[in-house]
Design a protein around this motif. Sequence first.
Motif, PDB file in Angstrom:
ATOM      1  N   VAL A 215       0.849  -1.188   0.000  1.00 29.13           N
ATOM      2  CA  VAL A 215       0.000   0.000   0.000  1.00 29.13           C
ATOM      3  C   VAL A 215       0.886   1.240   0.000  1.00 29.13           C
ATOM      4  O   VAL A 215       1.806   1.365   0.815  1.00 29.13           O
ATOM      5  CB  VAL A 215      -0.940   0.010   1.223  1.00 29.13           C
ATOM      6  N   ILE A 216       0.615   2.165  -0.901  1.00 24.84           N
ATOM      7  CA  ILE A 216       1.449   3.353  -1.056  1.00 24.84           C
ATOM      8  C   ILE A 216       1.232   4.308   0.107  1.00 24.84           C
ATOM      9  O   ILE A 216       0.100   4.631   0.471  1.00 24.84           O
ATOM     10  CB  ILE A 216       1.127   4.058  -2.385  1.00 24.84           C
ATOM     11  N   THR A 217       2.347   4.759   0.705  1.00 24.59           N
ATOM     12  CA  THR A 217       2.275   5.735   1.794  1.00 24.59           C
ATOM     13  C   THR A 217       2.855   7.092   1.406  1.00 24.59           C
ATOM     14  O   THR A 217       2.583   8.083   2.080  1.00 24.59           O
ATOM     15  CB  THR A 217       3.021   5.205   3.026  1.00 24.59           C
ATOM     16  N   ALA A 222       7.981  13.435  -9.146  1.00 18.93           N
ATOM     17  CA  ALA A 222       8.266  12.733 -10.397  1.00 18.93           C
ATOM     18  C   ALA A 222       7.244  11.627 -10.659  1.00 18.93           C
ATOM     19  O   ALA A 222       6.942  11.317 -11.813  1.00 18.93           O
ATOM     20  CB  ALA A 222       9.678  12.145 -10.363  1.00 18.93           C
ATOM     21  N   PHE A 223       6.708  11.030  -9.605  1.00 24.76           N
ATOM     22  CA  PHE A 223       5.673  10.005  -9.767  1.00 24.76           C
ATOM     23  C   PHE A 223       4.469  10.591 -10.500  1.00 24.76           C
ATOM     24  O   PHE A 223       3.927   9.980 -11.426  1.00 24.76           O
ATOM     25  CB  PHE A 223       5.267   9.468  -8.390  1.00 24.76           C
ATOM     26  N   THR A 224       4.070  11.787 -10.093  1.00 24.50           N
ATOM     27  CA  THR A 224       2.924  12.437 -10.747  1.00 24.50           C
ATOM     28  C   THR A 224       3.247  12.771 -12.194  1.00 24.50           C
ATOM     29  O   THR A 224       2.420  12.589 -13.096  1.00 24.50           O
ATOM     30  CB  THR A 224       2.549  13.709  -9.971  1.00 24.50           C
ATOM     31  N   ARG A 225       4.483  13.241 -12.428  1.00 23.14           N
ATOM     32  CA  ARG A 225       4.864  13.597 -13.796  1.00 23.14           C
ATOM     33  C   ARG A 225       4.895  12.368 -14.702  1.00 23.14           C
ATOM     34  O   ARG A 225       4.481  12.432 -15.864  1.00 23.14           O
ATOM     35  CB  ARG A 225       6.240  14.267 -13.782  1.00 23.14           C
ATOM     36  N   ILE A 226       5.364  11.239 -14.184  1.00 30.31           N
ATOM     37  CA  ILE A 226       5.516  10.041 -15.009  1.00 30.31           C
ATOM     38  C   ILE A 226       4.194   9.305 -15.184  1.00 30.31           C
ATOM     39  O   ILE A 226       3.865   8.857 -16.292  1.00 30.31           O
ATOM     40  CB  ILE A 226       6.583   9.108 -14.400  1.00 30.31           C
ATOM     41  N   THR A 227       3.410   9.177 -14.098  1.00 29.16           N
ATOM     42  CA  THR A 227       2.193   8.352 -14.153  1.00 29.16           C
ATOM     43  C   THR A 227       0.922   9.156 -14.367  1.00 29.16           C
ATOM     44  O   THR A 227      -0.094   8.601 -14.789  1.00 29.16           O
ATOM     45  CB  THR A 227       2.043   7.543 -12.866  1.00 29.16           C
ATOM     46  N   GLY A 228       0.966  10.466 -14.053  1.00 29.78           N
ATOM     47  CA  GLY A 228      -0.248  11.272 -14.185  1.00 29.78           C
ATOM     48  C   GLY A 228      -1.129  11.250 -12.947  1.00 29.78           C
ATOM     49  O   GLY A 228      -2.108  11.999 -12.870  1.00 29.78           O
ATOM     50  N   SER A 230      -1.932  12.037  -9.005  1.00 27.94           N
ATOM     51  CA  SER A 230      -1.491  12.978  -7.982  1.00 27.94           C
ATOM     52  C   SER A 230      -1.165  12.232  -6.698  1.00 27.94           C
ATOM     53  O   SER A 230      -1.432  11.028  -6.559  1.00 27.94           O
ATOM     54  CB  SER A 230      -2.586  14.015  -7.711  1.00 27.94           C
ATOM     55  N   TYR A 231      -0.596  12.972  -5.736  1.00 31.42           N
ATOM     56  CA  TYR A 231      -0.258  12.393  -4.436  1.00 31.42           C
ATOM     57  C   TYR A 231      -1.506  11.832  -3.758  1.00 31.42           C
ATOM     58  O   TYR A 231      -1.506  10.695  -3.252  1.00 31.42           O
ATOM     59  CB  TYR A 231       0.394  13.470  -3.564  1.00 31.42           C
ATOM     60  N   ALA A 232      -2.584  12.614  -3.775  1.00 26.05           N
ATOM     61  CA  ALA A 232      -3.820  12.178  -3.106  1.00 26.05           C
ATOM     62  C   ALA A 232      -4.430  10.961  -3.794  1.00 26.05           C
ATOM     63  O   ALA A 232      -5.023  10.097  -3.137  1.00 26.05           O
ATOM     64  CB  ALA A 232      -4.822  13.331  -3.081  1.00 26.05           C
ATOM     65  N   GLU A 233      -4.269  10.877  -5.121  1.00 23.30           N
ATOM     66  CA  GLU A 233      -4.842   9.745  -5.846  1.00 23.30           C
ATOM     67  C   GLU A 233      -4.044   8.462  -5.642  1.00 23.30           C
ATOM     68  O   GLU A 233      -4.586   7.360  -5.798  1.00 23.30           O
ATOM     69  CB  GLU A 233      -4.910  10.063  -7.339  1.00 23.30           C
TER      70      GLU A 233
END
Length: 718
Positions: A215-217, A222-228, A230-233
């Motif tokens: 589970v992502i914590t 860069a995660f948002t830039r690569i996958t699209g 957001s942090y909250a999503e």
Amino acid sequence: MVLVLFPVMYHLGGLHLAALAAVASVSGEALDCYVLSRFARRSTIGKKLPFALGLTTLTAGLQAGANAFAIALMFTLGDGDTRVLAGAACFAGILDAALVFAAHRGASIIRIIVYFGCASTITLQEWLRNDSSDPSLVYEALSIGFLLYVCWLIVRHVFKTQERSSNSRMLTLENARELAHTNAALEQSRQTTRRLALVAEHASDSVIVTDQNGVITWVNRAFTRITGYSYAEAVGRNITFLNGPQTDTASAERLNKARDEMKPFRIEIINHHRDGHPIWVDVNMSPLFDEQGNLVNVVSIERDIGEAKEREQALAEARRVAEDSVRARRNFLATMSHEIRTPMTGVIGTTELLLETDLDKQQETLVRTISSSGDSLLSIINEILDFSRLEEGRLEVNADPFSPGKCFQTAIDLVQPLADAKGLRLKIVLPSSLPQQVIGDERRMSQVLLNLLGNAIKFTEVGSVELEVSVRLEDGACDLLLLVRDTGVGIETSKLDRIFESFVQADSKIAGRFGGTGLGLAISRLLVRAMGGEISVASAPGTGTVFFVSLSLPVGELDAEIAPATANISELPQETVDLSGVCILVAEDNRTNTMLLERMLAGTGASLLFTENGREALDLFTEHAPDIVLMDLHMPILDGLAATGLMRLAENNCGGIPVPIIALTANAFPEDRDLCIASGMDGIITKPFRKRDLLNSITSALAVERDPFQSHRDSLTA
């Protein structure tokens, strides 16, 4: 002390004695205060601390002694009436000294001793002065004992209190020091954590922190830039939500297994963007453990390798295209070789048969011109095929013992007619130290020499062509330096670097004048390098050209069997072979070649069976049991390779002696020869062939000993 004792002393002894006691007391106090003020802070004393402690102990004793002197003087003047006051003064001094015990133990002890001594002296003197049986003295002694006991209690209490206070202060200082160290460590840790967080947050690679269940914590930008996403999503979802239809299931399972086993793992896998398109990422997963070995988090660093994958696919596609191009060129050359060699068989074979007939001089000249043109065309075809094989690295170099002297002389003999036709002097210079045998590829060595010597003769109008050989023997190796020198037209210095390139000649005008494909030197360089040597050139216009060939070959044993040298075809026997009683099956679909074979074998006494396809050849083979088969490879219905395989199968079933089968093929590539041998054939005749080639191959296959250059049936070639 002065304020209390001065009036008493003044009353008892007058002004002079009171002043004396006051001066003594004040002087002692002043001296002690002065010395103490000089050593007010121990932290500034340093190495002088022992001296300062000793000096201040002495001044403390002097200060107490001065007060004791004043007390004793008062007691003496009072004739015993002042003993209570004197005793009280001594006990007051003892209590005062006890108060500084924790601060300066030496000064406190010496003061207590002085005051206690003074009180003891006064008491003893009072006992000696009065009757010892006086009850008042006993009471006074008991009173002094009680006072001493009270003083001891007070001193002990003060000392314990000061000791507890000191210990408490030390403990407070230690706690404060530890707290300061803890705060410093916490601050350093906070700064480190902040820097690491900044690095992770601003890293170009995607950083994903998950718990042990995946589970992502936490994710970075860069995660948002690569996958699209957001942090909250992303936070709170299992990391597998990034997988999609194109994600390799086996790779995903391996990644999950490594996470379950809490092992580091690295893999390339396809994730999917928020909009659905696939993303190639390089995943580097590492588990994090606490000091007890318990899993805390799993950190996955994912790098976008989409561009690298695109480049990899582009390179793979380019490699495939290049391989297809090479394959297409090879197929083209094989096809062109076959298509050109097949009619060339008719041209060369027909001219050879014509030369055996009665011709007048003009007809013979014309036929020989056709034959010479056919030979030139065949030479060009062979050069192109050789160059193709050399470029692809498919040309093998043999290592057999041979005589270098005979090899060099044979090359000279072969080009001698060309030199004689142009009136050129052809010379060879061989050193006396030339070994009788070396280990190498004699055929390739001859090919290089023939190329260089033929090239030199072609571009030389007058003068000479010379082959000079130099030798250096060292550690069982023979270092050869071959010089091919001519007096021809020469080459411009600016064009020397290009003459070894394929299809390049130094001068287009000269090329048009002398002809040639521009492949001879390119092939020579590739051959020399394949044999581990090097070739170079030196020339200038009008001064001739010198080619240098350097090779290092192992020296052969004198008793080693020498491989056959390159033969001069003109020296081979020309008489007709007697093949009476021999049945020859000829499978050939080209009528011109069939006619040539029939004419070439006419007069040998052999009986001939002709067929145009492999199926009929198999039937005739089974029905007539020929003594030898000449098998074309490309035939309708059943090709030569398949027909040969079926013939060998029929022989195995009948248990008969294998019949020699010789391939007739226009394919000149080594792999074609390998296919023929692998299919069960005993030899190969390459088109176009001459009559002598055909007869030599047949007699060798039938084990008729007539040609010293053909002694092994397994190596039949023409």
